[in-house]
Design an enzyme around this catalytic site. Structure first.
Site, PDB file in Angstrom:
ATOM      1  N   PRO A 141       0.774  -1.252   0.000  1.00 55.12           N
ATOM      2  CA  PRO A 141       0.000   0.000   0.000  1.00 55.12           C
ATOM      3  C   PRO A 141       0.800   1.296   0.000  1.00 55.12           C
ATOM      4  O   PRO A 141       0.757   2.096   0.946  1.00 55.12           O
ATOM      5  CB  PRO A 141      -0.840  -0.130   1.266  1.00 55.12           C
ATOM      6  CG  PRO A 141       0.015  -0.936   2.184  1.00 55.12           C
ATOM      7  CD  PRO A 141       0.734  -1.925   1.297  1.00 55.12           C
ATOM      8  N   CYS A 142       1.487   1.565  -1.106  1.00 59.20           N
ATOM      9  CA  CYS A 142       2.243   2.816  -1.216  1.00 59.20           C
ATOM     10  C   CYS A 142       1.313   4.026  -1.294  1.00 59.20           C
ATOM     11  O   CYS A 142       1.752   5.155  -1.030  1.00 59.20           O
ATOM     12  CB  CYS A 142       3.197   2.773  -2.406  1.00 59.20           C
ATOM     13  SG  CYS A 142       2.449   2.362  -3.974  1.00 59.20           S
TER      14      CYS A 142
END
Length: 182
Positions: A141-142
């Site tokens: 989850p950047c």
């Protein structure tokens, strides 16, 4: 992973709402999630660069478990992915990506918080570069990383995609119970 041996990378086109995303996996796990509504070439160029001897083969059946979890996430019902990953990156990049996976669903962290977490507080720019190289959008989850001042910052998938993912998590976390795989 770079080898002289040819291996197969399977791919599929994930369709969800108004998004189409190319996804790819090796026998070891998910290795690529593309930006929304980008052409096949975005994926094929990335695979060619990071898995040089690989052959791309479309196989929707093999890709179904990956597509199912990504769809469940985008429907607001999945908090943590259980699918395996095959991440091509340096040890530093992998440490950053591991730190991203520790950001709780529906929360955000700054680049400097990630740098501090991995024990490299002076490496904020390098952390940003590693985040930008994340090959598996959404599942690593950047999109949960923001500027120190709370502002939304760059995202390989584009700012519209980042904004929608953060809004989805905020809404899902606030309205119903979500499933935690893993």
């Amino acid at each position: 992973m770079k080898t002289n041996q040819s291996r197969t990378i399977y791919w599929s086109l994930l369709q969800y709402a108004d998004w189409s995303m190319h996804i790819a996996a090796s026998a070891e796990g998910l290795c690529y999630v593309g930006s929304a509504n980008k052409p096949y070439e975005e994926m094929s160029e990335w695979i060619r660069k990071h898995h040089q001897s690989s052959v791309l083969e479309r196989n929707d059946a093999i890709m179904e478990p990956y597509a199912d979890e990504l769809t469940a996430y985008m429907e607001g019902g999945l908090v943590r992915f259980s699918i395996p990953f095959d991440l091509a990156g340096t040890p530093f990049q992998r440490s950053v990506w591991d730190a991203l996976c520790l950001i709780p669903y529906g929360e955000t962290r700054s680049y400097s918080e990630i740098a501090n977490h991995i024990g490299k507080p002076a490496s904020v720019r390098a952390v940003g570069t590693a985040i930008g190289a994340n090959p598996v959008l959404i599942s690593v989850p950047c999109h949960r990383v923001i500027g120190k001042n709370g502002a939304l910052t760059g995202y390989r998938g584009g700012m519209e995609m980042k904004t929608r993912l953060l809004a989805l998590e905020k809404e899902a976390a606030g309205t119903h119970e979500v499933i935690q795989h893993g």
